[in-house]
Design an enzyme around this catalytic site. Sequence first.
Site, PDB file in Angstrom:
ATOM      1  N   GLY A   1       0.817  -1.205   0.043  1.00 24.71           N
ATOM      2  CA  GLY A   1      -0.062  -0.116  -0.008  1.00 24.71           C
ATOM      3  C   GLY A   1       0.689   1.210  -0.035  1.00 24.71           C
TER       4      GLY A   1
ATOM      5  CB  VAL B   1       1.278   3.453   4.849  1.00 23.95           C
ATOM      6  CG1 VAL B   1       2.251   3.460   6.091  1.00 23.95           C
ATOM      7  CG2 VAL B   1       0.487   4.780   4.840  1.00 23.95           C
TER       8      VAL B   1
ATOM      9  CB  SER C   1       0.291  -8.485  -2.818  1.00 19.85           C
ATOM     10  OG  SER C   1      -0.979  -7.669  -3.334  1.00 19.85           O
TER      11      SER C   1
ATOM     12  NE  ARG D   1      -5.214   5.322  14.901  1.00 18.47           N
ATOM     13  CZ  ARG D   1      -5.708   5.586  13.688  1.00 18.47           C
ATOM     14  NH1 ARG D   1      -6.913   6.276  13.533  1.00 18.47           N
ATOM     15  NH2 ARG D   1      -5.306   5.547  12.491  1.00 18.47           N
TER      16      ARG D   1
ATOM     17  CB  CYS E   1      -1.957  10.682   8.677  1.00 15.23           C
ATOM     18  SG  CYS E   1      -3.773  10.737   8.149  1.00 15.23           S
TER      19      CYS E   1
ATOM     20  CD  GLN F   1      -7.470  15.671   7.100  1.00 14.77           C
ATOM     21  OE1 GLN F   1      -8.505  15.995   8.024  1.00 14.77           O
ATOM     22  NE2 GLN F   1      -7.600  14.266   6.752  1.00 14.77           N
TER      23      GLN F   1
ATOM     24  CB  SER G   1      -1.335  10.465  -0.403  1.00 14.45           C
ATOM     25  OG  SER G   1      -0.685  11.623   0.659  1.00 14.45           O
TER      26      SER G   1
ATOM     27  CG  HIS H   1      -2.847  15.397   6.446  1.00 14.38           C
ATOM     28  ND1 HIS H   1      -2.965  15.136   5.100  1.00 14.38           N
ATOM     29  CD2 HIS H   1      -3.208  14.369   6.975  1.00 14.38           C
ATOM     30  CE1 HIS H   1      -3.649  14.039   4.844  1.00 14.38           C
ATOM     31  NE2 HIS H   1      -3.718  13.473   6.202  1.00 14.38           N
TER      32      HIS H   1
END
Lengths: 353, 353
Positions: free
Chosen positions: A14, A16, A42, A101, A131, A158, A161, A260
């Site tokens: 990906g 990131v 993948s 989180r 992010c 923002q 991406s 950002h």
Amino acid sequence: MSRKPTLALVGATGAVGTVMRELVSTRDDIWGEIRLVASARSAGKLLQVRGEDVVVQALTPEVFDGVDIAIFDVPDEVSAEWVPIAASRGPIVIDKSGTFRMDPDVPLVVPEVNPRDAFNRPRNIISTPNCTTLSMMAGIGALHAEFTLKELVVASYQAVSGAGVAGPARLYDEIEALAGDRTVGSTVGDVRKALANKLSDDSPFPAPIAFNVIPWAGSYKEGGWASEELKLRNESRKILGIPDLKVSATCVRVPVVTTHSLAVHARFEREITVADAHRILEAAPTVVLVDDPQNGVWPTPIDVVGTDPTYIGRIRQAVDFPNTLDLFVCGDNLRKGAALNAAEIAELVASEL
Amino acid sequence: MSRKPTLALVGATGAVGTVMRELVSTRDDIWGEIRLVASARSAGKLLQVRGEDVVVQALTPEVFDGVDIAIFDVPDEVSAEWVPIAASRGPIVIDKSGTFRMDPDVPLVVPEVNPRDAFNRPRNIISTPNCTTLSMMAGIGALHAEFTLKELVVASYQAVSGAGVAGPARLYDEIEALAGDRTVGSTVGDVRKALANKLSDDSPFPAPIAFNVIPWAGSYKEGGWASEELKLRNESRKILGIPDLKVSATCVRVPVVTTHSLAVHARFEREITVADAHRILEAAPTVVLVDDPQNGVWPTPIDVVGTDPTYIGRIRQAVDFPNTLDLFVCGDNLRKGAALNAAEIAELVASEL
């Protein structure tokens, strides 16, 4: 630990994941084996890490056997299923998704702000913030350490991406479709009409993003909030360890590829001057002060993208609000905002294995 | 008045002047003669008004003889010199520049908010606000009338046409120079490098604006403030008639052609709900409520550009701040933000000639 630790990167293909492979290839090489893991689709693909081709392995329970640290950057629902499986096979899991989180048994870590939290992890999981929250945390955390933060009012700018690899692809598509039309954006709906003739409706964004800004990021939450806005509130409280921090945020997508930016209005417990903020931020690790507006010096996304630090400028003492600073922050959402913070947590944890 | 009043448009060839000619051609035709006035360089040129060619006249004292109302949209220094001259020749002058806005003997008028102020004009001059302030005034004024505004924290997303006709020209130039490069904006400085090869440095903006946002609008003021940010504070106080209103603003230029957007955090004297705000804004003249985020309904610049109203959406009751709403406003900076407000003041004043 006598041998070098084994690292697994889950979601290696990906946006990131790509930055993560670059980071582990260019930072201090503390790792033994690095396993690349992705969806079955993948598996078998060759990807470069540390200058060598590595075969991507499919996500299975067994792939985590012998792994010391696993970094997950996958969609929330994949994390929800696979992070506990991975954590049960031995590795400490660092998860980039939103899933864990706010779990009280999972620390939410920004190494510059709350490194010790990384060593209190009952579920063997560490979470890394959204992010947008991360873009400001190193700087705001440094100011908080001395002046005690009470309130944050934030508006975001923002980058596309933040929506994954499809975000820049869509922005480039829209720009190419509209470039050359030197009136577009000046009559109502003309951008939509021009795009409808040239592109599919299939966009990661809920409106055209070229020549536009979109006041929406994430999913719908009660009270009219976007999930991104509540994440910024809840995650800031947890990372900074201020359970009663007052936060209001409005998150807006802008036609910037990566990085950002945030306009931040921050009230502290006691008076703080611009000179105080300069002194603190100049000394803060991973923060770069870019603040000389009289000479046109402030951060912009294109001037910081692809680099690691958080850049802060436009620091002003609020004229009408006591103990309050207004400032502008830029940070690469794929680096500090995502991959870099996870890599730093991994290095921090690896140092005590 | 038995005859129809004579109107002079000073600065008829500029970005706002062009919209002004369109407005007086399409709104109720209350005017007798309409004189077009510009710099000596443009004198003699033919411009269309109300479907007819009109010869542009040079700016001289005599051009105001017999004029009832003159609307000035010229640079600050030209207004400083010529507005008093015009006002001394008879016409009521409506000035779009920043020169007289804070003069205590010059009312600063938004017809939806403080129409009566237009009739108390000791210097025969009426001033019309900065486009950024204007973008939110009709809506914020309506909420203030019932709930009494105490504080505003604002972040702007300002369109390039706020910098005059050179603004869109530069954005289109930059977009054309960069379109087709599907990595631009992803490594530090790559936008600057690509532009340096293709365009001159001659930009109305202090940094590249394509694929970027610029946290600066206006000139430098003490304390690190940009003039645009202080205008938003001082003009809001004067228009709303709240001398102790607390305001902090961060003004940011974005790659949008026309229509300014603002993220607004507004605290009132007493509790205000989203339902209260909906009720008030639905009834407010010239305001359009666009607020159903669950169904993807909120305003964006490209969906409102070229139209007259102020559009408001994303209205949320702040979770942690009492009596406070967060919201998002879009308004065409060349229409309500400039020409339309001046035209509305002219019509208001003409009604009592």
